[in-house]
Each structure stands twice: as C-alpha cells, then as structure tokens.
Design a protein around this motif. Structure first.
Motif, PDB file in Angstrom:
ATOM      1  N   VAL A 163       0.824  -1.200   0.000  1.00 20.39           N
ATOM      2  CA  VAL A 163       0.000   0.000   0.000  1.00 20.39           C
ATOM      3  C   VAL A 163       0.864   1.259   0.000  1.00 20.39           C
ATOM      4  N   VAL A 164       0.475   2.241  -0.851  1.00 19.53           N
ATOM      5  CA  VAL A 164       1.176   3.520  -0.964  1.00 19.53           C
ATOM      6  C   VAL A 164       0.145   4.643  -1.038  1.00 19.53           C
ATOM      7  N   PRO A 165       0.552   5.875  -0.711  1.00 13.23           N
ATOM      8  CA  PRO A 165      -0.378   7.009  -0.822  1.00 13.23           C
ATOM      9  C   PRO A 165      -0.547   7.447  -2.266  1.00 13.23           C
ATOM     10  N   VAL A 166      -1.726   7.967  -2.590  1.00 15.76           N
ATOM     11  CA  VAL A 166      -1.993   8.501  -3.921  1.00 15.76           C
ATOM     12  C   VAL A 166      -2.762   9.815  -3.797  1.00 15.76           C
ATOM     13  N   ARG A 167      -2.911  10.480  -4.943  1.00 16.45           N
ATOM     14  CA  ARG A 167      -3.749  11.682  -5.038  1.00 16.45           C
ATOM     15  C   ARG A 167      -4.682  11.482  -6.222  1.00 16.45           C
ATOM     16  N   THR A 168      -5.983  11.387  -5.956  1.00 15.15           N
ATOM     17  CA  THR A 168      -6.951  11.199  -7.031  1.00 15.15           C
ATOM     18  C   THR A 168      -7.576  12.544  -7.409  1.00 15.15           C
ATOM     19  N   GLY A 169      -8.576  12.509  -8.298  1.00 18.49           N
ATOM     20  CA  GLY A 169      -9.119  13.721  -8.884  1.00 18.49           C
ATOM     21  C   GLY A 169      -9.818  14.653  -7.916  1.00 18.49           C
ATOM     22  N   ARG A 170      -9.638  15.936  -8.162  1.00 19.40           N
ATOM     23  CA  ARG A 170     -10.277  16.968  -7.347  1.00 19.40           C
ATOM     24  C   ARG A 170     -11.750  17.100  -7.720  1.00 19.40           C
ATOM     25  N   ASP A 171     -12.459  17.938  -6.976  1.00 17.73           N
ATOM     26  CA  ASP A 171     -13.880  18.179  -7.206  1.00 17.73           C
ATOM     27  C   ASP A 171     -14.100  18.635  -8.646  1.00 17.73           C
ATOM     28  N   THR A 172     -15.090  18.079  -9.318  1.00 17.23           N
ATOM     29  CA  THR A 172     -15.487  18.278 -10.723  1.00 17.23           C
ATOM     30  C   THR A 172     -14.548  17.568 -11.704  1.00 17.23           C
ATOM     31  N   GLN A 173     -13.443  17.032 -11.229  1.00 16.33           N
ATOM     32  CA  GLN A 173     -12.530  16.264 -12.082  1.00 16.33           C
ATOM     33  C   GLN A 173     -12.172  14.938 -11.396  1.00 16.33           C
ATOM     34  N   GLU A 174     -13.190  14.306 -10.852  1.00 16.21           N
ATOM     35  CA  GLU A 174     -12.962  13.115 -10.050  1.00 16.21           C
ATOM     36  C   GLU A 174     -12.458  11.940 -10.889  1.00 16.21           C
ATOM     37  N   THR A 175     -11.672  11.114 -10.278  1.00 14.25           N
ATOM     38  CA  THR A 175     -11.271   9.856 -10.894  1.00 14.25           C
ATOM     39  C   THR A 175     -12.501   8.972 -11.012  1.00 14.25           C
ATOM     40  N   ARG A 176     -12.668   8.348 -12.177  1.00 17.40           N
ATOM     41  CA  ARG A 176     -13.880   7.570 -12.416  1.00 17.40           C
ATOM     42  C   ARG A 176     -13.811   6.219 -11.696  1.00 17.40           C
ATOM     43  N   PRO A 177     -14.846   5.920 -10.885  1.00 15.24           N
ATOM     44  CA  PRO A 177     -14.846   4.657 -10.142  1.00 15.24           C
ATOM     45  C   PRO A 177     -15.229   3.481 -11.031  1.00 15.24           C
ATOM     46  N   GLY A 178     -15.030   2.268 -10.484  1.00 21.99           N
ATOM     47  CA  GLY A 178     -15.447   1.052 -11.172  1.00 21.99           C
ATOM     48  C   GLY A 178     -14.277   0.253 -11.716  1.00 21.99           C
ATOM     49  N   TRP A 179     -14.609  -0.738 -12.535  1.00 23.74           N
ATOM     50  CA  TRP A 179     -13.599  -1.602 -13.150  1.00 23.74           C
ATOM     51  C   TRP A 179     -12.983  -0.930 -14.370  1.00 23.74           C
ATOM     52  N   HIS A 180     -11.670  -1.024 -14.492  1.00 29.75           N
ATOM     53  CA  HIS A 180     -10.947  -0.498 -15.638  1.00 29.75           C
ATOM     54  C   HIS A 180      -9.856  -1.494 -16.020  1.00 29.75           C
ATOM     55  N   GLU A 181      -9.155  -1.147 -17.098  1.00 30.27           N
ATOM     56  CA  GLU A 181      -8.064  -1.994 -17.569  1.00 30.27           C
ATOM     57  C   GLU A 181      -6.948  -1.124 -18.110  1.00 30.27           C
ATOM     58  N   VAL A 182      -5.715  -1.455 -17.789  1.00 27.56           N
ATOM     59  CA  VAL A 182      -4.575  -0.731 -18.352  1.00 27.56           C
ATOM     60  C   VAL A 182      -4.552  -0.992 -19.853  1.00 27.56           C
ATOM     61  N   TYR A 183      -4.770   0.089 -20.649  1.00 21.80           N
ATOM     62  CA  TYR A 183      -4.870  -0.105 -22.096  1.00 21.80           C
ATOM     63  C   TYR A 183      -3.691   0.498 -22.854  1.00 21.80           C
ATOM     64  N   TRP A 184      -2.885   1.340 -22.164  1.00 24.74           N
ATOM     65  CA  TRP A 184      -1.727   1.946 -22.838  1.00 24.74           C
ATOM     66  C   TRP A 184      -0.750   2.411 -21.777  1.00 24.74           C
ATOM     67  N   ARG A 185       0.530   2.227 -22.063  1.00 25.41           N
ATOM     68  CA  ARG A 185       1.585   2.628 -21.128  1.00 25.41           C
ATOM     69  C   ARG A 185       2.577   3.533 -21.859  1.00 25.41           C
ATOM     70  N   SER A 186       2.989   4.598 -21.179  1.00 18.10           N
ATOM     71  CA  SER A 186       3.927   5.559 -21.763  1.00 18.10           C
ATOM     72  C   SER A 186       4.895   6.015 -20.674  1.00 18.10           C
ATOM     73  N   LYS A 187       6.121   5.532 -20.738  1.00 20.50           N
ATOM     74  CA  LYS A 187       7.077   5.706 -19.648  1.00 20.50           C
ATOM     75  C   LYS A 187       7.464   7.162 -19.407  1.00 20.50           C
ATOM     76  N   ASP A 188       7.691   7.919 -20.465  1.00 13.53           N
ATOM     77  CA  ASP A 188       8.128   9.320 -20.338  1.00 13.53           C
ATOM     78  C   ASP A 188       7.058  10.269 -20.866  1.00 13.53           C
ATOM     79  N   HIS A 189       5.840  10.013 -20.506  1.00  8.41           N
ATOM     80  CA  HIS A 189       4.708  10.746 -21.059  1.00  8.41           C
ATOM     81  C   HIS A 189       4.676  12.196 -20.572  1.00  8.41           C
TER      82      HIS A 189
END
Length: 235
Positions: free
Chosen positions: A139-165
């Motif tokens: 377990v590690v700390p995170v920062r999710t979306g602020r008010d009106t820009q919330e992180t979307r809940p539910g099931w998701h899938e990693v669909y793309w990775r970009s190391k130096d994005h």
C-alpha cells in the motif's frame, strides 16, 4: 631519571591497536555524548486528533509539547519530511499507509480475483495491488481527482503505457510512468509535492518512485478497480 612505573613500548602499541579495532567495530571506547533532543514547537495541525489517536496520545485535538515530540518521532520513523512535529496532510496520509499495511483490504472493498487487481481506495487515498488475497504491491499514498474532475470509479483496464509521457492538455506537464486505464486517466508519477492543489485532474498520482515500481509490475491488460470518494469532493 624519572620516578614511577615506566610504560612498556609494546603495551602502548597493543593499546593503540585495540582502540583502533574497537573504533572499526563501532565500539568507540570514548563515545561522544548524544546530542540532546531539541525543543518541538509546532502548533496544532488539521489532523491533530487522528495523529493523537494513532500514536497513543490523549485525544484532545490540541497540540502539546509531548504530542509534538511524539508526532516528530513518528515522522522520523516513517520518512516524513520535514520531521517537525506538525500533524499536517503528509503526516496524516503516511499514518493511513502505516495503519493499512497489515491488511489494506480488511473491509473487502477491493474485489479478490485470481489475477492481479490494482486497488485504488479514494476514501483513504491509498493504492495497492493484490492477486487473490495476497498483496503483491504494498500500500502507498496517492492523489486522485479533485472536485469536478474526479477519478472515475469502477472496473478499468490498463490499455496503454507511456514511460516518459507528457500531458497534451496541461502544458506538457510531466507524467512519468503513465499507465492509462480509462479515457485519458492514468496511474502516473507526480514530480514535486504529492498532496498539492487538493487533487489531480482525474489521474491517480503517485510519487515518482512508487510509480516506477508499479510500472515494473503491471502490464497492458491488467485490471484496475477504483471506489470511494476523495475527501473534499462531492459524492
């Protein structure tokens, strides 16, 4: 001619050699006195009661010098910088991590599956990865979306990775170790202070070091499950 017992040259050499060996072994025969504990003068913080309860101090919501010293000891033990005794947000978030370590999914909010699931708990602002009932990324700390820009809940899938994005929406802001899971929202590292500005623009921010470790574990197709509500945002 002098009076008294003469010192044997061999005895002097033996004493010098013994002293050198003790120093090398970390057993200095004449250690310097330990530095006295400096005064702790930080005032009452926004997470005073929570820290008092966690570290076993009387819970009254008012900082005392003993509270300050106890909070500072907690900060030093867990790598919080600055370790000044102030019960601020970074210390509180670290406290949540420490409290969750024995069993982050004790409440059963993150579904248990045979495959890897990245669990994002927006209530506590924590992330971990589990496979079955085994935690494979602590377990590690995170920062999710602020008010009106919330992180979307539910099931998701990693669909793309970009190391130096770099962000195409926010002035090429660095997004190291980005792992996108839903319509532009990604797990990624955040340079600088993790808890600034009340939240992200929807992504799940980690420290860069944690984001790199997560990058080295996950792959495209891995499951991500998000639930809860970030404190300070609407339901």
């Amino acid at each position: 001619m002098t009076t008294g017992q003469a010192t044997s040259p061999r005895g002097g050499v033996r004493a010098a050699v013994l002293g050198a060996l003790l120093v090398l072994a970390g057993l200095n025969p004449s250690p310097a006195a330990a530095e006295p504990e400096t005064a702790c003068a930080a005032g009452t913080g926004p997470y005073q009661r929570e820290l008092e309860e966690h570290i076993g101090r009387p819970v009254d919501g008012v900082q005392s010098s003993a509270d300050c010293l106890a909070v500072r000891a907690f900060q030093r033990k867990n790598g919080v910088i600055p370790a000044d005794g102030y019960p601020g947000v970074a210390t509180y978030r670290t406290m949540l991590v420490v409290a969750a370590r024995p069993d982050p999914n004790a409440a059963g909010d993150c579904p248990v599956r045979s495959y890897r699931v990245t669990c994002v708990d927006m209530d506590r602002q924590l992330l971990w990865v589990q496979q079955g009932s085994r935690v494979v990324f602590p377990v590690v700390p995170v920062r999710t979306g602020r008010d009106t820009q919330e992180t979307r809940p539910g099931w998701h899938e990693v669909y793309w990775r970009s190391k130096d994005h770099k962000s195409t929406l926010y002035a090429d802001s660095p997004m190291p170790y980005s792992q996108f899971f839903d319509g532009g929202q990604a797990l990624h590292g955040r340079t600088g202070y993790l808890y600034a500005h009340g939240g992200s623009a929807g992504c799940v921010n980690l420290t860069v070091a944690d984001a790199e470790r997560l990058w080295n574990l996950l792959d495209e197709g891995d499951a991500v499950y998000v639930w809860g509500t970030k404190p300070g945002t609407d339901d």
